[in-house]
Write an enzyme that holds these catalytic residues in place. Structure first.
Site, mmCIF file in Angstrom:
data_model
loop_
_atom_site.group_PDB
_atom_site.id
_atom_site.type_symbol
_atom_site.label_atom_id
_atom_site.label_comp_id
_atom_site.label_asym_id
_atom_site.label_seq_id
_atom_site.Cartn_x
_atom_site.Cartn_y
_atom_site.Cartn_z
ATOM 1 N N GLY B 173 0.914 -1.065 -0.009
ATOM 2 C CA GLY B 173 -0.025 -0.034 -0.019
ATOM 3 C C GLY B 173 0.814 1.379 -0.092
ATOM 4 O O GLY B 173 2.119 1.072 -0.552
ATOM 5 N N ILE B 175 2.377 2.602 2.297
ATOM 6 C CA ILE B 175 3.552 2.573 3.048
ATOM 7 C C ILE B 175 4.737 1.785 2.249
ATOM 8 O O ILE B 175 5.751 2.396 2.255
ATOM 9 C CB ILE B 175 3.288 1.948 4.436
ATOM 10 C CG1 ILE B 175 2.728 2.932 5.252
ATOM 11 C CG2 ILE B 175 4.881 1.801 4.882
ATOM 12 C CD1 ILE B 175 2.297 2.226 6.776
ATOM 13 N N ILE B 252 5.078 -3.262 11.431
ATOM 14 C CA ILE B 252 4.489 -1.970 11.717
ATOM 15 C C ILE B 252 3.046 -2.078 11.285
ATOM 16 O O ILE B 252 2.467 -0.980 11.315
ATOM 17 C CB ILE B 252 5.386 -0.849 11.238
ATOM 18 C CG1 ILE B 252 5.609 -1.057 9.661
ATOM 19 C CG2 ILE B 252 6.572 -0.635 12.000
ATOM 20 C CD1 ILE B 252 5.715 0.155 8.845
ATOM 21 N N HIS B 302 3.521 0.948 19.571
ATOM 22 C CA HIS B 302 2.445 1.374 18.779
ATOM 23 C C HIS B 302 2.784 3.071 18.330
ATOM 24 O O HIS B 302 1.782 3.796 18.435
ATOM 25 C CB HIS B 302 1.090 1.355 19.121
ATOM 26 C CG HIS B 302 0.121 1.142 17.841
ATOM 27 N ND1 HIS B 302 -0.587 0.196 17.676
ATOM 28 C CD2 HIS B 302 -0.128 1.984 16.757
ATOM 29 C CE1 HIS B 302 -1.359 0.328 16.414
ATOM 30 N NE2 HIS B 302 -0.974 1.492 16.025
#
Lengths: 336, 336
Positions: B173, B175, B252, B302
Site C-alpha cells: 500500500g 507505506i 508495523i 505503537h
C-alpha cells in the site's frame, strides 16, 4: 584435454615487497596473500590490533616497497625503497602534517587512504543516528505506555519527520556526497561547509564565514571534519551557542574537533536537543565522564566505519590500488 | 480605501453537521473549527483519547452528516443522515467486515481513512528499525569497548550494510510504495507480496503461493499486513520456519497478524536474528511477556504513525477531503 596453466602465473614476477601491519582475520589474510603472490608480504613481528593505533617500529619495514596499514612514522622516514603507503583507515591525523607531506612529496612517495571502504557504513551509521533521533527510538524502546493513556499521544508527538528539515554537513568529502544521495528522498534542505568550494558539489556550499547563520538554521548538524591543526576544538562554546535551539548534533568525524565541555554545557541546558557521537575525546570516555550522565547524549564506541566485510573490503580496495600501481594508473583515495 | 469582505464568508452556508469524536489538542481543534465555520461541529460528551479505540455511543451522532474520528458502529448503523465517514487512523479493523461494507454500499455512505497522514512517519519508523538493526545500535549505545581491545574489530563486524541486501514487504500500500522510494539509494533487492497484483507496482510482486521461496531469500521481512479475517496469525510457526536463518522481522502493521508464540520460538532459537515490533498482541505486552525477555526483540509502543504535527495534519487531511466532498470530487484514501 589440454591442461592450461593460468597465464598470470607464467608472467607474474616477484617484483614488490608489501609490508602489512594489520592483524587481518584469516579469510582477509588469505585473500591478500593469494592475490599478491608471487609478490612478497612482510608481516611485522608485533601486528597491531586496531586500525587506529600507530604500529610499532619493525626492522622488516626497511625492505618494503609498499606499506599497507598504519605504518610507523619513523619507519617511513627511515625507509629507502618505499614508493607507496596505503593507510588502512579514513582518518590520517598522525600523518597529516606539513613536514610529512613535504617529505613524501620530495621522495615521490604516494600516500592513499581507505576512505572508500568506510563511506557506506559511516553514512548508514549517521543516518541510523538521524532516524533513531527523529523517531525518539531510545525512549520508545524502553516505553511501557498504553495506547489509551493520556500520555500516549504526547509520547507519539515527540517524534519528528525528517522531511523538510534543515541539515548542515561540516566537511564535504565522500561521506557527505553519499549522505546527500541517501537523504534525497526525504526532501531535506541540505547545506555543506567546505574549506575550498570547488563548484562541483551536489549541494550549496558555504565557507566558515557563513557558518553562524547556517548553524542558526540547521535542525541537524553533522560533523565529519577531519582532525588537524585547523579543526582542533572547532566546535567550541561559541559555535554551540550559534546553533538553533533544539538542534541535534552528530559527530562521526574525530572527537578532537569538539570541545567536550562546551558540548556538555549545550546539552545540559537543552540548547541542543541531543548529541549522537561515534567519536569522542578521549576514546572511550571514562565511565564517570559528564557526557555519559546526560539523557540526551548517545554514544557508540567508534564503530561507524565497521561492518561484516570490512577487512575483506579493505584488502580488496588495497588490491585494486595495487593493480593500478603496477600499471602506473591513478590510485583511488590518494591523499598525498 | 475599500474594505473587502472575504468572499467565502459571503457565500458559505451552514450546510453540514460534522461529528468529531477525536480529542484534538487546542491548535488542531481551532484549525478544524475555524476552517469548517459556518458548518456545524458536533462534539461528543465523552471524547475518545486514542485514535485506536472505539468511541462511545453518543446521542449527538444522529444529527451528523459527516463523521470524523473512530465513530461508534451502532451510531453509524442507526444514523439517518450520514453521508461520509473519515476514520482518523490508517487501520480500520473494526469496520472491515462484509456486513459493514455492504451496509455502507447500500446506503451510499462513503468511507475514507487517514492513511496518507501516517505513511511518512511509519516509513521513517521502519527505516529507523532497519538501520538501527543493521548498525547494531542498541548494543553499540551500551558498549564500553576500547578501540584497541581485541573485541573491538569483532564488535564492529556485527554491523551489516543495507546495500545489496534482500527485502520482502508484505502488504503493498502507500507505506510500501514510499518505503521503496526511500530505500532506492541503497540498491536493495526488494520484493512485495500483495493479494491481487495490479501491474502498476514499482517492485516485483508475488502472491502468497510464492511466499515460502521469498521468505527463504529475504534478509529483511517487513510486515505491513492489515488486520482482518484472512491475515489473523498470518505469521505462524510454518512461516517463521520458512524464513532465512538470520533474517530480521519487522512489524508495523497490526499485532494480530503474528502468532506471538511462534515469533518467540523463532527468536529464542536465533532462527530469526531479531524482531523489531511497533505492534503486538495484546498492546502493550505485559511486563512478564516472554517476548520482553529476549535480547533480540525490540518493541516500541505503537508509535510508528506518530509525529509532532500528527493531529494538525489529520485535520488538514480531513479538510482537504471536506473540500472535495463539497465539490463532489473523488476523496483521498477512500476505502469503501
Amino acid at each position: 584435454m589440454e591442461v592450461q596453466v593460468p597465464r598470470p602465473l607464467l608472467f607474474r614476477m616477484p617484483e614488490f615487497a608489501v609490508f602489512s601491519d594489520t592483524d587481518l582475520p584469516p579469510s582477509a589474510k588469505d585473500l591478500l596473500q593469494n592475490s599478491l603472490f608471487p609478490h612478497k608480504i612482510i608481516l611485522p613481528s608485533n601486528p597491531s590490533l586496531s586500525l587506529l593505533t600507530n604500529a610499532d617500529s619493525d626492522p622488516g619495514f626497511l625492505f618494503a616497497d609498499i606499506a599497507f596499514g598504519q605504518p610507523n612514522i619513523n619507519d617511513i622516514l627511515n625507509s629507502k625503497k618505499l614508493k607507496w603507503i596505503q593507510i588502512s583507515s579514513a582518518g590520517f591525523t598522525r600523518y597529516d602534517t606539513e613536514d610529512f607531506r613535504n617529505e613524501m612529496k620530495e621522495r615521490g612517495i604516494i600516500v592513499t587512504n581507505s576512505s572508500s571502504v568506510f563511506t557506506e557504513p559511516c553514512v548508514e551509521h549517521v543516518f541510523a543516528f538521524m532516524l533513531a533521533s527523529a523517531r525518539n527510538l531510545p525512549d520508545a524502546l524502553n516505553a511501557r505506555i498504553k495506547n489509551a493513556d493520556p500520555e500516549w499521544p504526547r509520547f507519539r508527538h515527540e517524534s519528528k519527520l525528517l522531511t523538510g528539515q534543515n541539515v548542515l554537513i561540516l566537511g564535504y568529502g565522500s561521506i557527505a556526497i553519499r549522505l546527500v544521495e541517501v537523504l534525497k528522498p526525504f526532501r531535506m534542505k541540505i547545506t555543506g561547509m567546505r574549506r575550498k568550494k570547488r563548484g562541483d558539489e551536489s549541494i550549496p556550499i558555504i565557507g566558515s564565514e557563513d557558518l553562524p547563520k547556517a548553524l542558526r538554521e540547521a535542525d541537524h548538524i553533522i560533523n565529519i571534519l577531519p582532525d588537524n591543526l585547523d579543526s582542533k576544538y572547532y566546535f567550541n562554546s561559541d559555535r554551540f551557542r550559534d546553533c538553533k535551539q533544539g538542534a541535534v548534533f552528530y559527530n562521526i568525524g574525530r572527537g578532537a574537533t569538539v570541545d567536550q565541555v562546551a558540548l556538555y554545557e549545550s546539552l545540559r541546558s537543552n540548547h541542543l536537543a541531543a548529541a549522537w557521537l561515534d567519536v569522542t575525546e578521549p576514546e572511550p570516555l571514562s565511565e564517570d565522564h559528564p557526557l555519559r550522565s546526560l539523557k540526551n547524549c548517545f554514544i557508540t564506541p567508534h564503530v561507524a566505519g565497521g561492518y561484516q566485510e570490512e577487512f575483506t573490503d579493505l584488502v580488496r580496495h588495497f588490491l585494486e590500488n595495487f593493480r593500478r600501481f603496477q600499471k602506473g594508473e591513478n590510485l583511488l583515495d590518494r591523499i598525498m
